[in-house]
Design a protein around this motif. Sequence first.
Motif, short mmCIF file in Angstrom:
data_model
loop_
_atom_site.label_atom_id
_atom_site.label_comp_id
_atom_site.label_asym_id
_atom_site.label_seq_id
_atom_site.Cartn_x
_atom_site.Cartn_y
_atom_site.Cartn_z
N UNK A 1 6.19 5.99 -4.65
CA UNK A 1 6.44 6.35 -6.05
C UNK A 1 5.98 7.76 -6.35
N UNK A 2 4.81 8.13 -5.87
CA UNK A 2 4.29 9.48 -6.09
C UNK A 2 5.18 10.51 -5.40
N UNK A 3 5.64 10.20 -4.20
CA UNK A 3 6.54 11.10 -3.49
C UNK A 3 7.83 11.31 -4.28
N UNK A 4 8.41 10.23 -4.77
CA UNK A 4 9.64 10.36 -5.57
C UNK A 4 9.40 11.15 -6.84
N UNK A 5 8.26 10.93 -7.47
CA UNK A 5 7.91 11.67 -8.69
C UNK A 5 7.82 13.17 -8.41
N UNK A 6 7.15 13.53 -7.33
CA UNK A 6 7.01 14.94 -6.96
C UNK A 6 8.38 15.53 -6.64
N UNK B 1 23.07 1.07 0.63
CA UNK B 1 22.40 0.77 -0.64
C UNK B 1 22.85 1.73 -1.74
N UNK B 2 23.13 2.98 -1.41
CA UNK B 2 23.64 3.93 -2.40
C UNK B 2 24.98 3.44 -2.96
N UNK B 3 25.80 2.88 -2.09
CA UNK B 3 27.11 2.36 -2.56
C UNK B 3 26.96 1.11 -3.41
N UNK B 4 25.94 0.31 -3.10
CA UNK B 4 25.70 -0.90 -3.89
C UNK B 4 25.13 -0.59 -5.27
N UNK B 5 24.30 0.46 -5.33
CA UNK B 5 23.68 0.81 -6.60
C UNK B 5 24.42 1.97 -7.24
N UNK C 1 0.84 -1.20 0.00
CA UNK C 1 0.00 0.00 0.00
C UNK C 1 0.88 1.25 0.00
N UNK C 2 2.05 1.11 0.58
CA UNK C 2 2.98 2.23 0.66
C UNK C 2 3.69 2.49 -0.67
N UNK C 3 3.87 1.47 -1.48
CA UNK C 3 4.62 1.61 -2.73
C UNK C 3 4.10 2.71 -3.65
N UNK C 4 2.80 2.78 -3.93
CA UNK C 4 2.36 3.86 -4.83
C UNK C 4 2.56 5.25 -4.21
N UNK D 1 14.58 4.07 -10.00
CA UNK D 1 13.39 3.45 -9.42
C UNK D 1 13.69 2.09 -8.80
N UNK D 2 14.57 1.32 -9.41
CA UNK D 2 14.89 0.00 -8.87
C UNK D 2 15.55 0.13 -7.50
N UNK D 3 16.54 1.00 -7.40
CA UNK D 3 17.21 1.14 -6.11
C UNK D 3 16.28 1.75 -5.06
N UNK D 4 15.38 2.62 -5.48
CA UNK D 4 14.42 3.19 -4.53
C UNK D 4 13.46 2.13 -4.02
#
Length: 184
Positions: free
Chosen positions: A49-54, A180-184, A43-46, A68-71
């Motif tokens: 996604x909207x938050x990242x888009x904004x 995760x930033x270092x991995x991606x 339920x949190x995913x959309x 998007x994959x790393x997020x």
Amino acid sequence: MAIADALRGFAAASILARGDARGIELLDLSVGGFWRSFQAVFWLMPLHGLLLFVLSRSDEAGLVEIDWTSEDVSLFARFAMFPLLALVLTRLMGLTARYVPLVTAVNWASVLQGGFLVVAILLISLLPADARGMPQFVAFATTMVYGWFVVRSALRTTGGVAFGFVLADFLSSLLLDQLLDRLF
């Protein structure tokens, strides 16, 4: 059944958002309810996604590219990390009997927090860039205070202990994001 569980979880999170600790009583605190509370991430995913888009469009310099994959990996990793952190902390603090209510409540509350952040960031993005600092801080602080109240209510503990859990979660999330930033 998933919709009924979600509605129950959202209702409990909403009651908690009004400062009423009785929201915990509305949650399904069975082992099954605990496991079903992890559907909250879907339920949190959309909302995420909207938050990242904004956020990707709120930069004055232009569009910010989003991986998007790393997020998505980061969202799932943070969602999985809190139960592990809570397991360790509840054992250290002698609060293991409150582990299931804690994780269940935090899972459902995260959806409400995500919705609040989306609305707040959308509204804040309408402001001039130099006027966004304080509203962003207030939005962040609001989600942290709500998280603190959820933890305090679920654990039935003091404000200081709840603050420790929230701080540990926040710091471990920052650490995980760096990893995760270092991995991606």
